[in-house]
Design an enzyme around this catalytic site. Structure first.
Site, short mmCIF file in Angstrom:
data_model
loop_
_atom_site.label_atom_id
_atom_site.label_comp_id
_atom_site.label_asym_id
_atom_site.label_seq_id
_atom_site.Cartn_x
_atom_site.Cartn_y
_atom_site.Cartn_z
CE LYS A 171 -11.53 15.51 -14.91
NZ LYS A 171 -11.85 16.56 -13.96
NE ARG A 224 -2.60 0.54 3.44
CZ ARG A 224 -2.96 -0.17 4.51
NH1 ARG A 224 -3.93 -1.05 4.41
NH2 ARG A 224 -2.37 -0.02 5.66
CE1 TYR A 232 -15.22 18.25 -10.81
CE2 TYR A 232 -14.57 17.27 -8.72
CZ TYR A 232 -15.03 17.13 -10.01
OH TYR A 232 -15.29 15.89 -10.49
CG ASP A 249 -8.79 21.42 -8.48
OD1 ASP A 249 -8.04 21.12 -9.42
OD2 ASP A 249 -9.91 20.86 -8.29
C1 LIG Z 1 -12.47 16.31 -12.67
C2 LIG Z 1 -12.00 17.28 -11.65
C3 LIG Z 1 -11.69 16.86 -10.37
C4 LIG Z 1 -11.93 15.45 -9.90
O1 LIG Z 1 -11.15 14.51 -10.54
P1 LIG Z 1 -11.59 12.98 -10.63
O2 LIG Z 1 -10.33 12.29 -10.96
O3 LIG Z 1 -12.64 12.90 -11.70
O4 LIG Z 1 -12.13 12.59 -9.29
C5 LIG Z 1 -11.21 17.80 -9.49
N1 LIG Z 1 -11.05 19.07 -9.84
C6 LIG Z 1 -11.34 19.52 -11.06
C7 LIG Z 1 -11.14 20.96 -11.39
C8 LIG Z 1 -11.84 18.64 -12.01
O5 LIG Z 1 -12.17 19.08 -13.21
#
Ligand SMILES: *Cc1c(COP(=O)(O)O)cnc(C)c1O
Length: 386
Positions: free
Chosen positions: A202, A51, A104, A177
């Site tokens: 992403k 882990r 988000y 973020d």
């Molecule tokens: C998609 C997204 C997330 C979350 O990511 P996941 O891998 O889908 O959980 C967080 N912040 C932003 C700005 C996003 O577009």
């Protein structure tokens, strides 16, 4: 040895012979880690359980740390888990979070449900508020400022260096973020932010097929909290997924250049279109937040929004359904173009965006921009007649 013992132990010594060197790291699958001897049980610097991360995780962590300028990177099973995990790692009952109103949406949901239940309150501020304005909201209970730049859907830019500096002077942690800039086009840690979070799902993954998130820090106190949370909460990611993320990272720079070039062509085309009121793409000269983007960012990704001339939500649906190359999807960062209406997602916000028309978000993929423009052109024509 008897049959069943041979089944279990046959070839085991072979697996531990030296591996041939490939370009990527080995995908090392394992829960159990075999310790070399009894003394190793007392050596806590060694990996003693799968882990904690094995070969592909370590390679990914090292690459992300280099990209983000971090001393410590934690991996999480999704981008959202990286956000919620970071928040859980640093807050305690009685603390307060200040968050940009355009974070988000699932970040907000987590704050307003799980964290609220645990006695942590969250207040939201107008996303383009100045650093002084944000810090004026802070109280002795304020533990963390949660930022996202550009903000989801409305693409608001925040004065990250200013907020980071003022927060540090007040002893308040900051987290960003950083998914839009993919850890590459904006360096939060170099601008004084404590924790840079991104959804690797992403642009780093880049193919819309793997989930993962990361939290990177160069602040030793924050690193300690993140490491402790990782240990205590039991988060882990699959070695194959770590391998895929590392594979995506190798072409991130090249892909982002093309995403930016395509998005800029489309932003300029939209700007001059009669059915478009405004383009929300910080890299576009004259767009909201362009000055901050120019000062702090080294490039742009392919995610932008635009404000259409006033029209009904049925007309927006007509536009979306008329698109042929753009898929209808909430995600972004992959090679393919996507569209999603923004307005249905604004209901939860404290500061309602006022643009004078519906907001539509586009992820501009790696297709030929001429084809994307033709697609948008016929869909905007359908919008105008709906
Ligand atoms: C998609 C997204 C997330 C979350 O990511 P996941 O891998 O889908 O959980 C967080 N912040 C932003 C700005 C996003 O577009």
């Amino acid at each position: 040895m008897k049959r069943d013992t041979r089944l279990i132990h046959g070839s085991r010594h072979k697996a531990s012979t030296k591996l041939a060197e490939t370009v990527g790291p080995p995908i090392q699958r394992g829960s159990t880690v075999l310790l070399p001897n009894a003394a190793a049980i007392h050596d806590y610097s060694q990996i003693s359980y799968g882990r904690q991360g094995l070969a592909s995780h370590q390679a990914l962590v090292a690459a992300l740390a280099e990209m983000e300028g971090a001393s410590d990177v934690s991996l999480f099973p999704s981008g959202l888990a990286a956000i919620t995990g970071t928040l859980l790692a640093v807050v305690k009952a009685g603390d307060e979070i200040l968050a940009a109103d355009s974070v988000y949406r699932p970040t907000r949901r987590f704050c307003d449900t799980v964290l609220a239940r645990l006695g942590v309150s969250t207040r939201y501020f107008e996303p383009s508020l100045s650093a002084e304005g944000v810090l004026a909201l802070a109280t002795p209970a304020t533990r963390l400022i949660m930022l996202e730049t550009p903000g989801s859907l409305t693409m608001d830019m925040q004065d990250i260096p200013g907020i980071a500096r003022a927060a540090r002077a007040r002893g308040v942690l900051t987290a960003v973020d950083n998914t839009w800039a993919a850890g590459l086009l904006f360096k939060p840690l170099a601008h004084g932010i404590d924790i840079s979070i991104q959804s690797l799902t992403k642009y780093v993954g880049g193919h819309s097929d793997v989930f993962m998130g990361s939290a990177a820090t160069a602040n030793p106190a924050a690193a300690k909290l993140l490491d402790a949370a990782q240990l205590e909460m039991g988060w882990a990611v699959a070695p194959d997924d770590a391998y895929f993320m590392l594979r995506g990272l190798r072409t991130l720079g090249t892909r982002l250049e093309r995403h930016e070039a395509n998005a800029m062509i489309i932003a300029r085309w939209l700007e001059s279109h009669g059915n478009v009121l405004q383009v929300l793409y910080p890299a576009l000269p004259g767009a909201p937040g362009h000055d901050i983007w120019k000062r702090d960012f080294s490039g742009a990704s392919g995610l932008l929004s635009f404000v259409a001339r006033p029209g009904s939500s049925a007309a927006v649906d007509t536009f979306i359904d008329a698109l042929r190359l753009f898929g209808l999807g909430y995600s972004w960062g992959g090679f393919e173009s996507l569209a999603i209406p923004g307005d249905p997602q604004f209901a939860c916000r404290g500061f309602q965006p006022r643009f004078g028309g519906p907001v539509i978000r586009l992820q501009i993929g790696l297709e030929d921009p001429d084809d994307l423009i033709s697609d948008l052109d016929q869909a905007l024509a359908a919008y105008a007649t709906a």
